[in-house]
Design a protein around this motif. Sequence first.
Motif, PDB file in Angstrom:
ATOM      1  N   GLY A   1       7.704  -5.979   7.478  1.00 52.76           N
ATOM      2  CA  GLY A   1       8.752  -5.817   8.476  1.00 52.76           C
ATOM      3  C   GLY A   1       9.640  -4.618   8.185  1.00 52.76           C
ATOM      4  O   GLY A   1       9.489  -3.927   7.187  1.00 52.76           O
ATOM      5  N   THR A   2      10.558  -4.376   9.113  1.00 50.77           N
ATOM      6  CA  THR A   2      11.533  -3.307   8.961  1.00 50.77           C
ATOM      7  C   THR A   2      12.916  -3.863   9.279  1.00 50.77           C
ATOM      8  O   THR A   2      13.026  -4.856  10.009  1.00 50.77           O
ATOM      9  N   PRO A   3      13.957  -3.256   8.718  1.00 51.30           N
ATOM     10  CA  PRO A   3      13.930  -2.197   7.726  1.00 51.30           C
ATOM     11  C   PRO A   3      13.434  -2.709   6.380  1.00 51.30           C
ATOM     12  O   PRO A   3      13.474  -3.905   6.102  1.00 51.30           O
ATOM     13  N   ALA A   4      12.992  -1.784   5.542  1.00 52.57           N
ATOM     14  CA  ALA A   4      12.534  -2.132   4.198  1.00 52.57           C
ATOM     15  C   ALA A   4      12.732  -0.936   3.292  1.00 52.57           C
ATOM     16  O   ALA A   4      12.529   0.215   3.705  1.00 52.57           O
ATOM     17  N   TYR A   5      13.154  -1.216   2.069  1.00 50.61           N
ATOM     18  CA  TYR A   5      13.202  -0.181   1.037  1.00 50.61           C
ATOM     19  C   TYR A   5      11.828  -0.115   0.392  1.00 50.61           C
ATOM     20  O   TYR A   5      11.305  -1.138  -0.071  1.00 50.61           O
ATOM     21  N   VAL A   6      11.249   1.074   0.336  1.00 53.15           N
ATOM     22  CA  VAL A   6       9.904   1.251  -0.206  1.00 53.15           C
ATOM     23  C   VAL A   6      10.001   2.139  -1.441  1.00 53.15           C
ATOM     24  O   VAL A   6      10.357   3.314  -1.350  1.00 53.15           O
ATOM     25  N   VAL A   7       9.688   1.578  -2.597  1.00 53.17           N
ATOM     26  CA  VAL A   7       9.829   2.300  -3.859  1.00 53.17           C
ATOM     27  C   VAL A   7       8.466   2.651  -4.423  1.00 53.17           C
ATOM     28  O   VAL A   7       7.571   1.802  -4.504  1.00 53.17           O
ATOM     29  N   ASP A   8       8.301   3.905  -4.765  1.00 54.78           N
ATOM     30  CA  ASP A   8       7.085   4.417  -5.384  1.00 54.78           C
ATOM     31  C   ASP A   8       7.207   4.165  -6.889  1.00 54.78           C
ATOM     32  O   ASP A   8       7.905   4.879  -7.604  1.00 54.78           O
ATOM     33  N   GLU A   9       6.528   3.121  -7.374  1.00 52.32           N
ATOM     34  CA  GLU A   9       6.717   2.691  -8.752  1.00 52.32           C
ATOM     35  C   GLU A   9       6.376   3.786  -9.752  1.00 52.32           C
ATOM     36  O   GLU A   9       7.123   4.032 -10.716  1.00 52.32           O
ATOM     37  N   GLU A  10       5.255   4.441  -9.580  1.00 54.76           N
ATOM     38  CA  GLU A  10       4.858   5.454 -10.554  1.00 54.76           C
ATOM     39  C   GLU A  10       5.833   6.620 -10.552  1.00 54.76           C
ATOM     40  O   GLU A  10       6.108   7.205 -11.598  1.00 54.76           O
ATOM     41  N   ASP A  11       6.384   6.976  -9.394  1.00 54.69           N
ATOM     42  CA  ASP A  11       7.365   8.055  -9.337  1.00 54.69           C
ATOM     43  C   ASP A  11       8.619   7.686 -10.121  1.00 54.69           C
ATOM     44  O   ASP A  11       9.148   8.486 -10.895  1.00 54.69           O
ATOM     45  N   LEU A  12       9.098   6.450  -9.945  1.00 55.02           N
ATOM     46  CA  LEU A  12      10.287   6.022 -10.685  1.00 55.02           C
ATOM     47  C   LEU A  12      10.021   6.018 -12.186  1.00 55.02           C
ATOM     48  O   LEU A  12      10.840   6.498 -12.984  1.00 55.02           O
ATOM     49  N   ARG A  13       8.868   5.489 -12.565  1.00 54.38           N
ATOM     50  CA  ARG A  13       8.520   5.481 -13.991  1.00 54.38           C
ATOM     51  C   ARG A  13       8.430   6.910 -14.533  1.00 54.38           C
ATOM     52  O   ARG A  13       8.879   7.202 -15.662  1.00 54.38           O
ATOM     53  N   ALA A  14       7.853   7.817 -13.752  1.00 49.98           N
ATOM     54  CA  ALA A  14       7.700   9.201 -14.203  1.00 49.98           C
ATOM     55  C   ALA A  14       9.062   9.865 -14.396  1.00 49.98           C
ATOM     56  O   ALA A  14       9.252  10.643 -15.335  1.00 49.98           O
ATOM     57  N   ARG A  15       9.999   9.573 -13.523  1.00 58.90           N
ATOM     58  CA  ARG A  15      11.347  10.147 -13.674  1.00 58.90           C
ATOM     59  C   ARG A  15      12.034   9.583 -14.915  1.00 58.90           C
ATOM     60  O   ARG A  15      12.755  10.298 -15.617  1.00 58.90           O
ATOM     61  N   ALA A  16      11.833   8.303 -15.174  1.00 58.76           N
ATOM     62  CA  ALA A  16      12.394   7.721 -16.397  1.00 58.76           C
ATOM     63  C   ALA A  16      11.793   8.393 -17.626  1.00 58.76           C
ATOM     64  O   ALA A  16      12.499   8.749 -18.582  1.00 58.76           O
ATOM     65  N   ARG A  17      10.473   8.584 -17.615  1.00 61.89           N
ATOM     66  CA  ARG A  17       9.815   9.244 -18.746  1.00 61.89           C
ATOM     67  C   ARG A  17      10.312  10.671 -18.919  1.00 61.89           C
ATOM     68  O   ARG A  17      10.497  11.162 -20.046  1.00 61.89           O
ATOM     69  N   ALA A  18      10.527  11.356 -17.801  1.00 61.32           N
ATOM     70  CA  ALA A  18      10.974  12.749 -17.866  1.00 61.32           C
ATOM     71  C   ALA A  18      12.345  12.858 -18.508  1.00 61.32           C
ATOM     72  O   ALA A  18      12.592  13.768 -19.318  1.00 61.32           O
ATOM     73  N   PHE A  19      13.255  11.948 -18.172  1.00 62.27           N
ATOM     74  CA  PHE A  19      14.577  11.966 -18.796  1.00 62.27           C
ATOM     75  C   PHE A  19      14.471  11.694 -20.288  1.00 62.27           C
ATOM     76  O   PHE A  19      15.101  12.372 -21.110  1.00 62.27           O
TER      77      PHE A  19
END
Length: 473
Positions: A61-79
Motif C-alpha cells: 500500500g501507499t504511502p510507504a517508506y521504502v528503505v534500501d537495506e544494502e545502501d544503508l549498510r554501505a553508508r554505515a560501513r563507509a563512515f
Amino acid sequence: MRAHEAGALHAEGYGGPAWLPVPHDVNALLPGLWSAGVRRSDGGSLVVAGVDVHELAERFGTPAYVVDEEDLRARARAFRAAFTEAFAEPAGGADVYYAGKAFLCTAIARWVAEEGLHLDASTGGELAVALRAGVPPQRIGLHGNNKSDEEIETALRAGIGRLVLDSAEEVGRVADAADRLGLTRPVPVLVRVTVGVEAHTHSYIATAHEDQKFGVPMDDAPAVVADALARPQLELRGLHSHIGSQIFDTAGFEVAAQRVLRLHADIARRHGVELPELDLGGGFGIRYTSQHDPQPVEEIAAGMARVVLAECRALGVAVPRVSVEPGRAIAGPSTFTLYRVGTVKDLELDGGLRRRYVAVDGGMSDNVRTALYDADYSCSLASRASTAPPVLSRVVGKHCESGDIVVKDEYLPGDVRRGDLLAVPATGAYSRSLASQYNHVPRPPVVAVRDGEARVIVRRETIEDILALDVAG
C-alpha cells in the motif's frame, strides 16, 4: 521572519526557486538523491534493489517508506571505514555512533550494530529499541537534556557504555542513581558542552550557540567537570560537542573542535588527568535537492582528523579517542517515500504563471520537515516514464492545513494524473521518527528491500490501532 504558512512565494512572476532548473529529461533521477539500488526499469517505473514500485504499492500500500537495506549498510560501513582510517595513526581509530533519533527500529539497530557501529539513544524509548534489537549495551550511549530518573536508572541497569551529562544538576542525579542501584563500578560519562558555534543551518536545528537548551555553557563547564571528577560513582571519560544538523560548512566543526580541545587541555592542567575520549557530534548534511552539495565522508573524516591532531599537538596533549554521531547521513538517502496521486489542480499565479498542485495520500503526518523547517525535497513520477513536458508542481498532502506540503517546488511531467505513483527521495531521516497521527491518519509502514526481496520492518498503523488508545469515558 516566518515563511507563509503555505510556503508559497507570492512575488509577481515567481517561476520556482533559482536553484531549480527546468529539466532536460523529466524522467531522469538526480544523482546523489537516491539510494544506490534505485533505477528505472525498461518500462519506465522505478525499481529499488530489484523490486518494482508497482509490486511495492500492491503488496504494502501507499504511502510507504521504502528503505534500501544494502545502501544503508554501505553508508554505515563507509563512515566506520573513513573515521577508522583518518584517526588510525593519532588515536588508533575512532568510534561511530549511529544517531537513533534520525530513524530507529529494531531492524535498523541490528543493521548498524552488525556493521560495527555504536548506537546513540536520546530517550528511554530509543534505548529500549536498541536493547531489544540486541545491540551490546557497552556500545550504546544515552543523551537527553531532561532525562527522567527512570531513564537514567534503566541505562545504568543495562550497563550502557556511556551516559552524556547535559547539565550541572545531572552530575548529582546520575551519581545518586548509581548509589540507589548499588553499582560497584563507576558510570562512564561525558559532559556535553555548548561551544558557542552557530551552525549554518535552520535555527531550530542549530544546537551549539549559547541561547538554547542543550549542554553546559563553556564558562560553566570547568565547575561541572570538577564535580564529575570528584564523584566516585562516576568515571568522566571526556567531553561532547554537537553544533547542529544538516551542516555542509565544515568550518563550524573545526572551530568547535578547537574550543572543546582547549577545555580538554585545561582540564589536564587543572586536574592532572587527560580525558581519554572526545565526541564531536554529528549533523553531516545530505542532498535533498540539486542545491545541496555534501562533502564525501572521507573528506569530512580527514578534515576533522587534521584539526584534532594539529590542535592536540599545539596544546601538548595526547589525541583522545574521537567519536562522531551520524544519523541523517546514513539513514536519509537510503529511503524514499512512495505515494499515490489523488487530486491534481492547476492554479493561476501572479504574472500569468501557473502552478500545479498534486495531492498525494500522505502528507505532513508522514513528513513534517517541510512544514516544520521549510525544508526542500525533490520527487519523481515513479510508476512510469513520460514524454509530457515538465510542469512546475507542488506536491501536497491530504491534511487540513495549508502548510501540508511535501515538496514545495518540482518539475513533474505535465500528464501526472490520479493513480500515478510518486517517490520522494532522501526521507529516511526524521520522517518516520517525526511522524504523527494528525487528522487520525495512521502512520505508514517501513518496507526494507534487498536482493529482490521486500519485507515489512515496521508495520502500517491501522484505524484499530488509533481507536485502541481511546479510552471510553
